[in-house]
Motif scaffolding. Structure first.
Motif, PDB file in Angstrom:
ATOM      1  N   TYR A   9       0.812  -1.221   0.000  1.00  0.00           N
ATOM      2  CA  TYR A   9       0.000   0.000   0.000  1.00  0.00           C
ATOM      3  C   TYR A   9       0.839   1.262   0.000  1.00  0.00           C
ATOM      4  O   TYR A   9       1.942   1.315   0.535  1.00  0.00           O
ATOM      5  CB  TYR A   9      -0.993   0.016   1.166  1.00  0.00           C
ATOM      6  CG  TYR A   9      -0.375   0.107   2.546  1.00  0.00           C
ATOM      7  CD1 TYR A   9      -0.020  -1.035   3.242  1.00  0.00           C
ATOM      8  CD2 TYR A   9      -0.153   1.348   3.158  1.00  0.00           C
ATOM      9  CE1 TYR A   9       0.546  -0.964   4.508  1.00  0.00           C
ATOM     10  CE2 TYR A   9       0.405   1.437   4.424  1.00  0.00           C
ATOM     11  CZ  TYR A   9       0.748   0.273   5.093  1.00  0.00           C
ATOM     12  OH  TYR A   9       1.311   0.355   6.329  1.00  0.00           O
ATOM     13  N   PHE A  20      -6.776   6.266   3.755  1.00  0.00           N
ATOM     14  CA  PHE A  20      -6.243   4.900   3.662  1.00  0.00           C
ATOM     15  C   PHE A  20      -6.424   4.165   4.992  1.00  0.00           C
ATOM     16  O   PHE A  20      -6.876   3.018   5.034  1.00  0.00           O
ATOM     17  CB  PHE A  20      -4.767   4.885   3.244  1.00  0.00           C
ATOM     18  CG  PHE A  20      -4.229   3.498   3.283  1.00  0.00           C
ATOM     19  CD1 PHE A  20      -4.505   2.623   2.252  1.00  0.00           C
ATOM     20  CD2 PHE A  20      -3.544   3.024   4.399  1.00  0.00           C
ATOM     21  CE1 PHE A  20      -4.099   1.291   2.316  1.00  0.00           C
ATOM     22  CE2 PHE A  20      -3.141   1.701   4.480  1.00  0.00           C
ATOM     23  CZ  PHE A  20      -3.411   0.843   3.424  1.00  0.00           C
ATOM     24  N   ARG A  24      -8.387   0.782   5.614  1.00  0.00           N
ATOM     25  CA  ARG A  24      -7.690  -0.407   6.113  1.00  0.00           C
ATOM     26  C   ARG A  24      -8.439  -1.034   7.297  1.00  0.00           C
ATOM     27  O   ARG A  24      -8.562  -2.256   7.395  1.00  0.00           O
ATOM     28  CB  ARG A  24      -6.266  -0.029   6.522  1.00  0.00           C
ATOM     29  CG  ARG A  24      -5.512  -1.192   7.092  1.00  0.00           C
ATOM     30  CD  ARG A  24      -4.089  -0.834   7.440  1.00  0.00           C
ATOM     31  NE  ARG A  24      -3.479  -1.958   8.134  1.00  0.00           N
ATOM     32  CZ  ARG A  24      -2.190  -2.100   8.318  1.00  0.00           C
ATOM     33  NH1 ARG A  24      -1.358  -1.178   7.888  1.00  0.00           N
ATOM     34  NH2 ARG A  24      -1.716  -3.148   8.959  1.00  0.00           N
ATOM     35  N   PHE A  40      -0.832  -6.427   5.228  1.00  0.00           N
ATOM     36  CA  PHE A  40      -0.568  -5.101   4.651  1.00  0.00           C
ATOM     37  C   PHE A  40       0.927  -4.789   4.721  1.00  0.00           C
ATOM     38  O   PHE A  40       1.525  -4.845   5.792  1.00  0.00           O
ATOM     39  CB  PHE A  40      -1.339  -4.031   5.427  1.00  0.00           C
ATOM     40  CG  PHE A  40      -2.804  -3.983   5.084  1.00  0.00           C
ATOM     41  CD1 PHE A  40      -3.267  -3.151   4.081  1.00  0.00           C
ATOM     42  CD2 PHE A  40      -3.716  -4.789   5.758  1.00  0.00           C
ATOM     43  CE1 PHE A  40      -4.613  -3.108   3.750  1.00  0.00           C
ATOM     44  CE2 PHE A  40      -5.069  -4.758   5.437  1.00  0.00           C
ATOM     45  CZ  PHE A  40      -5.524  -3.908   4.437  1.00  0.00           C
ATOM     46  N   CYS A  71      -1.776  -3.911  -5.222  1.00  0.00           N
ATOM     47  CA  CYS A  71      -1.401  -2.677  -4.508  1.00  0.00           C
ATOM     48  C   CYS A  71      -2.646  -1.808  -4.308  1.00  0.00           C
ATOM     49  O   CYS A  71      -3.468  -1.669  -5.216  1.00  0.00           O
ATOM     50  CB  CYS A  71      -0.338  -1.931  -5.309  1.00  0.00           C
ATOM     51  SG  CYS A  71       0.136  -0.343  -4.609  1.00  0.00           S
ATOM     52  N   LEU A  72      -2.742  -1.273  -3.113  1.00  0.00           N
ATOM     53  CA  LEU A  72      -3.829  -0.350  -2.798  1.00  0.00           C
ATOM     54  C   LEU A  72      -3.177   1.015  -2.584  1.00  0.00           C
ATOM     55  O   LEU A  72      -2.300   1.148  -1.727  1.00  0.00           O
ATOM     56  CB  LEU A  72      -4.512  -0.838  -1.520  1.00  0.00           C
ATOM     57  CG  LEU A  72      -5.862  -0.279  -1.151  1.00  0.00           C
ATOM     58  CD1 LEU A  72      -6.862  -0.433  -2.292  1.00  0.00           C
ATOM     59  CD2 LEU A  72      -6.392  -1.026   0.086  1.00  0.00           C
ATOM     60  N   LYS A  73      -3.612   1.976  -3.378  1.00  0.00           N
ATOM     61  CA  LYS A  73      -2.901   3.258  -3.372  1.00  0.00           C
ATOM     62  C   LYS A  73      -3.830   4.416  -3.054  1.00  0.00           C
ATOM     63  O   LYS A  73      -4.880   4.560  -3.681  1.00  0.00           O
ATOM     64  CB  LYS A  73      -2.260   3.464  -4.758  1.00  0.00           C
ATOM     65  CG  LYS A  73      -1.578   4.779  -4.916  1.00  0.00           C
ATOM     66  CD  LYS A  73      -1.216   5.071  -6.355  1.00  0.00           C
ATOM     67  CE  LYS A  73      -1.022   6.551  -6.551  1.00  0.00           C
ATOM     68  NZ  LYS A  73      -2.257   7.354  -6.458  1.00  0.00           N
TER      69      LYS A  73
END
Ligand code: IPM
Ligand code: MN
Length: 373
Positions: A9, A20, A24, A40, A71-73
């Motif tokens: 991330y 974010f 999460r 994560f 991927c978490l952006k």
């Protein structure tokens, strides 16, 4: 719980870290309730990281991203070229999927909008090749279009049209793809894009197909947005039309996207990092949560994972319940903070799943694995 999904991330800049962190916490509750294991792993990148390390996307972060499942952006500030544009091109994330949908719990001038923009994500003006002549008094930018990239994005558009939930229940208007271009002015580059889409369309006779100039498409998006199903377009037009489409259904505070390749994806909100409201705790976490929902849908279809499909459904209904009860941030007419919204959604998920689906009760997980965007 057999597999663990490793999520790299990027917290980003501005409101990035706030939204974010909120998302999460919700993903972790979903993991708990649906027996999905998420790990994560931070991949620091963006303006702050550039200031601290001299690089917007340090090699170590890039390796972390490459070694993860996805991927978490969150949004970054002024370093988009070195971060997200680099990742899109380097990892060949050729399809940028950007849904725009009316939810009954979000105020909007329109009703019945449920469309997806399928944006080519690797070329066009985004190759970022510019030249100067005449001592900077003349500037030239290259627009690159290839048959290969046009072909693969067209295929994604038709496959998306066929797999959408709204097009599978037999009640909707049926699968429909509109190719958006400007081939009257750019017969070679946009012409190639359009001709390639035209020929891919022949392989999908059950999908209605037409093409439209980009200016007409921009107009139709605010005239009768409900008429669109899937829009396939090149990189720059897709960028512009996706901001427009987000406003049509209630604003950028909700808009999610997925940058998808064949077996890797980077999920991110459509909006920027909103430095004007950073640190105030009022950023809307819903864009990041709808982004998380796309992530779950992608996992469900790529890994045939019914738990992720069920978690995605539960996330959507929890967002609906909480927002419907008026717990929302001010950009969409509420008074709640980022954290209050996230906390309420976590509670709602626990409530809806009866404090979680235990191992002996996998009955609750009987979702079909279908794409929901
Ligand atoms: C987006 C953004 C990016 C783009 C910027 C930040 C480079 O606007 O994802 O839509 O133009 O693609
Ligand atoms: Mn944009």
């Amino acid at each position: 719980m057999s597999v663990t999904y490793r999520i790299s991330y990027i917290e980003g800049d501005g409101i990035g870290p706030e939204i974010f962190t909120a998302a999460r916490s919700v993903i972790e509750v979903l993991g708990e309730c649906f027996k999905i294991s998420f790990e994560f792993v931070p991949a620091p990148a963006g303006d702050r990281v550039l200031r601290e390390t001299g690089e917007a996307l340090p090699k170590s972060s890039y390796s972390i991203i490459r070694e993860s499942d996805l991927c978490l952006k969150a949004p970054v500030g002024e370093t988009a070229l070195q971060t997200i544009i680099f990742l899109r091109q380097q990892l060949n994330l050729y399809a940028n999927i950007r849904p725009a949908k009316n939810y009954q719990f979000i105020e909007s001038k329109f009703q019945g909008v449920d469309l997806v923009i399928v944006r080519e994500n690797t070329e066009d003006l985004y190759v970022s090749r510019e030249f100067e002549e005449n001592e900077g008094k003349k500037a030239i930018a290259l627009k690159v279009v290839t048959e290969e990239a046009s072909w693969r994005i067209a295929r994604v558009a038709f496959e998306t049209a066929l797999s959408r939930e709204t097009n599978r229940n037999g009640k909707g208007r049926g699968p429909n793809v509109v190719c958006v271009h400007k081939s009257n002015v750019l017969p070679k580059s946009d012409g190639l894009f359009q001709r390639t889409c035209d020929s891919v369309a022949k392989n999908f006779p059950s999908v209605k197909y037409s093409s439209m100039y980009v200016d007409t498409a921009a107009m139709n998006l605010v005239k009768s947005p409900e008429a669109f199903d899937v829009i396939v377009t090149s990189n720059m037009y897709g960028d512009i039309l996706s901001d427009e489409a987000s406003q049509v259904v209630g604003g950028l505070g909700l808009a999610a996207s997925g940058n998808m390749g064949d077996d890797f994806a980077v999920f991110e909100p459509v909006h920027g990092c909103a430095p004007d409201i950073a640190g105030k705790g009022i950023g809307n976490p819903l864009s990041m949560l709808f982004t998380a929902k796309m992530m779950l849908d992608w996992l469900s279809s790529k890994r045939s994972d019914k738990s992720s499909a069920a978690a995605s459904k539960c996330l959507e209904s929890s967002i609906s319940a909480v927002t419907g009860a008026g717990i929302k941030t001010r950009d969409i007419g509420g008074k709640s903070s980022t954290v209050e919204v996230a906390r309420a959604i976590c509670e709602e998920i626990r409530k809806q799943t009866g404090l979680g689906v235990d191992d002996g009760n996998m009955e609750a997980v009987k979702e079909d694995v279908v794409l929901r965007w």
